[in-house]
Design a protein around this motif. Structure first.
Motif, PDB file in Angstrom:
ATOM      1  N   ASP A 264      43.310  47.021  34.260  1.00 36.46           N
ATOM      2  CA  ASP A 264      43.258  46.210  33.635  1.00 36.46           C
ATOM      3  C   ASP A 264      41.577  47.102  33.114  1.00 36.46           C
TER       4      ASP A 264
ATOM      5  N   HIS B 124      37.917  49.688  23.819  1.00 37.45           N
ATOM      6  CA  HIS B 124      36.961  50.191  22.692  1.00 37.45           C
ATOM      7  C   HIS B 124      37.205  51.264  22.119  1.00 37.45           C
TER       8      HIS B 124
ATOM      9  N   GLN C 140      40.911  48.292  28.962  1.00 38.59           N
ATOM     10  CA  GLN C 140      39.031  48.167  28.721  1.00 38.59           C
ATOM     11  C   GLN C 140      38.356  49.296  28.462  1.00 38.59           C
TER      12      GLN C 140
ATOM     13  N   ILE D  67      34.752  42.059  23.018  1.00 39.07           N
ATOM     14  CA  ILE D  67      35.615  42.707  24.231  1.00 39.07           C
ATOM     15  C   ILE D  67      34.529  42.496  25.362  1.00 39.07           C
TER      16      ILE D  67
ATOM     17  N   GLU E  64      36.333  42.769  34.465  1.00 37.97           N
ATOM     18  CA  GLU E  64      36.847  44.079  34.968  1.00 37.97           C
ATOM     19  C   GLU E  64      35.962  44.688  35.959  1.00 37.97           C
TER      20      GLU E  64
ATOM     21  N   TYR F 110      34.579  40.618  28.406  1.00 41.14           N
ATOM     22  CA  TYR F 110      35.558  42.117  29.522  1.00 41.14           C
ATOM     23  C   TYR F 110      35.504  42.783  30.073  1.00 41.14           C
ATOM     24  N   THR F 111      35.132  43.636  29.277  1.00 38.05           N
ATOM     25  CA  THR F 111      35.223  44.910  30.197  1.00 38.05           C
ATOM     26  C   THR F 111      33.853  44.836  31.897  1.00 38.05           C
TER      27      THR F 111
END
Length: 261
Positions: A72, A80, A76, A43, A50, A46-47
């Motif tokens: 969003d 985590h 994240q 992920i 974002e 994606y962090t």
């Protein structure tokens, strides 16, 4: 409790609900298969994405979008934290405590007994924190995952604090010219390294001129996109079939229209 817009007036309550949603999504039995299968590494992209989308909303001055993108990004952090909690490392509350302690420690002029003006201790305190984590070198702790231009600038600033820096912008400017000559003389195998040296030198020159290279390139990207879209609009469906001279003429028109806007 709700505010006049129908939303929760308690950010704590909202975050607690989001934490509960993430825990349910991660449940190995009744949760979402995709969410449950993720780990820190999967992920992380994606962090980063974002965070860029937050920056994009800010650049567009779109407050409605900024609200959504901050949500969003917050998700994240919770994602985590949930993975870490499941592994017994830490929980979201520990993340909050860590940043609270850090902000209070780095602002002794606000939260401590340091006289006004204690903000000048910021870099000294950060250096002490790095040393406490076992980082001994001046460049230790500059995140590898940063965008390359931003990381180059941070590395240069760290090096400059030790006195390893040009006295003014003339040095890095000359270095840019030198690196261009080295690219011209480089073999195909050497070009990537030489291009990297040129980009690093351009960042250094920008730093000495007081220009944020990451922001400068973002602005130029946006300018190029706008001009190219104007070229396509002028040419219509036949744009791709035009020769380079015709496209260059459209570019000049788009540029002139931009200056009149």
């Amino acid at each position: 409790m709700q505010d006049e817009r129908g939303g929760s007036s308690s950010p704590v309550g909202g975050i607690d609900r989001l934490v509960a949603i993430m825990a349910r999504l991660r449940d190995p039995v009744g949760g979402c298969a995709w969410d449950a299968a993720q780990d820190f590494a999967s992920i992380a992209p994606y962090t980063i994405e974002e965070a860029y989308e937050v920056a994009d909303a800010i650049a567009r001055h779109d407050m409605a979008d900024l609200k959504d993108e901050l949500g969003d990004l917050l998700l994240q952090v919770i994602f985590h934290s949930r993975i870490a909690e499941e592994a017994g490392h830490f929980a979201l509350a520990d993340v909050a405590t860590a940043i609270i302690d850090k902000m209070e420690r780095r602002h002794p002029h606000i939260f401590g007994d340091t006289p006004d003006g204690g903000h000048h201790l910021w870099e000294q305190i950060k250096a002490e924190e790095r040393a406490g984590k076992g980082a001994s070198g001046a460049l230790d702790g500059v995140a590898i995952g940063l965008p390359a231009l931003l990381r180059a600038e941070k590395l240069q600033k760290r090096a400059a604090r030790t006195g390893f820096d040009w006295p003014d912008g003339a040095g890095p400017r000359a270095k840019v010219i030198e690196e261009i000559a080295e690219i011209d003389a480089a073999s195909a195998a050497e070009r990537e390294g030489e291009i990297g040296d040129l980009l690093f030198s351009v960042v250094n020159w920008a730093r000495h001129l007081g220009v944020d290279p990451e922001a400068a390139l973002r602005a130029t990207n946006a300018k190029f996109e706008a001009r190219f879209a104007a070229m396509e609009a002028q040419a219509g469906d036949g744009f791709a079939g035009l020769d380079l001279d015709a496209k260059e003429a459209l570019w000049r028109i788009a540029k002139s229209l931009e200056s009149k806007a």
